[in-house]
Design a protein around this motif. Sequence first.
Motif, short mmCIF file in Angstrom:
data_model
loop_
_atom_site.label_atom_id
_atom_site.label_comp_id
_atom_site.label_asym_id
_atom_site.label_seq_id
_atom_site.Cartn_x
_atom_site.Cartn_y
_atom_site.Cartn_z
N VAL A 50 23.96 4.31 34.35
CA VAL A 50 23.58 4.87 33.05
C VAL A 50 22.14 5.37 33.10
O VAL A 50 21.81 6.45 32.57
CB VAL A 50 23.75 3.82 31.93
CG1 VAL A 50 23.10 4.29 30.63
CG2 VAL A 50 25.24 3.54 31.70
N ALA A 51 21.26 4.60 33.74
CA ALA A 51 19.86 5.02 33.86
C ALA A 51 19.75 6.34 34.62
O ALA A 51 18.95 7.21 34.26
CB ALA A 51 19.04 3.93 34.57
N LEU A 52 20.56 6.49 35.65
CA LEU A 52 20.56 7.75 36.40
C LEU A 52 21.03 8.91 35.53
O LEU A 52 20.46 10.01 35.57
CB LEU A 52 21.46 7.64 37.63
CG LEU A 52 20.99 6.74 38.76
CD1 LEU A 52 22.01 6.75 39.90
CD2 LEU A 52 19.63 7.18 39.29
N GLU A 53 22.07 8.68 34.74
CA GLU A 53 22.57 9.74 33.86
C GLU A 53 21.50 10.17 32.86
O GLU A 53 21.33 11.38 32.60
CB GLU A 53 23.82 9.28 33.13
CG GLU A 53 24.42 10.34 32.23
CD GLU A 53 25.75 9.92 31.61
OE1 GLU A 53 25.99 10.30 30.45
OE2 GLU A 53 26.53 9.22 32.28
N ARG B 273 16.21 16.11 32.73
CA ARG B 273 15.93 17.36 33.44
C ARG B 273 16.65 18.55 32.81
O ARG B 273 16.09 19.64 32.69
CB ARG B 273 16.30 17.23 34.91
CG ARG B 273 15.52 16.17 35.67
CD ARG B 273 15.56 16.42 37.16
NE ARG B 273 16.90 16.50 37.70
CZ ARG B 273 17.60 15.46 38.17
NH1 ARG B 273 17.08 14.22 38.11
NH2 ARG B 273 18.80 15.62 38.68
N VAL B 274 17.90 18.34 32.41
CA VAL B 274 18.67 19.41 31.78
C VAL B 274 17.98 19.86 30.48
O VAL B 274 17.87 21.06 30.19
CB VAL B 274 20.11 18.95 31.50
CG1 VAL B 274 20.84 19.98 30.64
CG2 VAL B 274 20.86 18.74 32.81
N SER C 83 12.21 11.68 24.66
CA SER C 83 12.80 10.53 23.97
C SER C 83 13.79 9.81 24.87
O SER C 83 13.89 8.57 24.85
CB SER C 83 13.52 11.00 22.70
OG SER C 83 12.63 11.65 21.81
N ILE C 84 14.52 10.56 25.68
CA ILE C 84 15.54 9.97 26.54
C ILE C 84 14.93 9.05 27.59
O ILE C 84 15.60 8.13 28.07
CB ILE C 84 16.38 11.09 27.19
CG1 ILE C 84 17.39 11.61 26.18
CG2 ILE C 84 17.10 10.61 28.45
CD1 ILE C 84 18.29 12.71 26.71
N LEU D 197 11.56 6.23 37.67
CA LEU D 197 12.66 5.41 37.18
C LEU D 197 13.95 5.70 37.94
O LEU D 197 14.76 4.79 38.18
CB LEU D 197 12.88 5.66 35.68
CG LEU D 197 11.74 5.23 34.75
CD1 LEU D 197 12.05 5.63 33.31
CD2 LEU D 197 11.48 3.72 34.84
N MET D 198 14.14 6.95 38.35
CA MET D 198 15.32 7.29 39.16
C MET D 198 15.29 6.53 40.48
O MET D 198 16.31 5.99 40.93
CB MET D 198 15.36 8.80 39.43
CG MET D 198 15.60 9.67 38.22
SD MET D 198 17.31 9.67 37.63
CE MET D 198 18.12 10.65 38.91
N VAL D 199 14.12 6.49 41.11
CA VAL D 199 14.00 5.76 42.38
C VAL D 199 14.31 4.28 42.16
O VAL D 199 15.02 3.66 42.96
CB VAL D 199 12.59 5.94 42.98
CG1 VAL D 199 12.39 5.01 44.18
CG2 VAL D 199 12.38 7.39 43.41
#
Length: 244
Positions: A56-59, A65-66, A78-79, A187-189
Amino acid sequence: MVNSDHQAVDTTDALNQALGRAEELDEALMSAIDAVSYRPYDNSDRISASVSAASVALEHGRALRVLVAGGLPTTALSIMRLQHEALTRAVWLLYAASDLAIAKLSAPLTKETEAAAGKLPMLADMLKQLADKPGAAQPLIGLLAFKDNNAVALNSFVHGGIHALQRQARGYPVSLIVDALRNCNGLMVMAVMMLAVLTGRQAVVHRVSGLQATFADDLPTPLPAKAGPSPEQAQPTAPQDPKN
């Protein structure tokens, strides 16, 4: 005054480059954990729930980015709070959640299980519980560092506060969005490091760790030594390696 093009971020070379590098990092991270044939350490509810939360964190990170690319920076920033909370949940589920909490989150979704899961710890309590778990010491440093540096501004964006209103009225410096992408990348890493840890294989953890040097310029600036490592440097302790 309503802006018909949604306060679109200037499409400068710096922003385009930052977005491109974030995509490259994402692809490299997925390759490092071999996302196509990803296999967690076991099929226990605890590990499965942690995998889901990290995913979920990755999504959320990809959605950020989108939105940036689409000229919607207020929602994008915010996301990042959602991304951080999902990552915190992933770490908490592995290291601190009780068996009862795991059972509540693993049960089929009904009104009753929704109500039960709604009483589980939220961000502040999860961080407090993680502080008592030695195995979570490294990821906790990163989670707290992000919270300490970003929580006030992100809460303002989420709740329509001064940050959201002033930026909507006055626009977004490209440097601010690039810095947000770096934080998102950090956070992605961490999320992919959790997925690596959840395989129980140190070789996978090391592959993810090695990407930090390759993408150092695209990650948050390291904090002073006394404050501990920055989010992308914090690595969870892995479960025991499987025999195979």
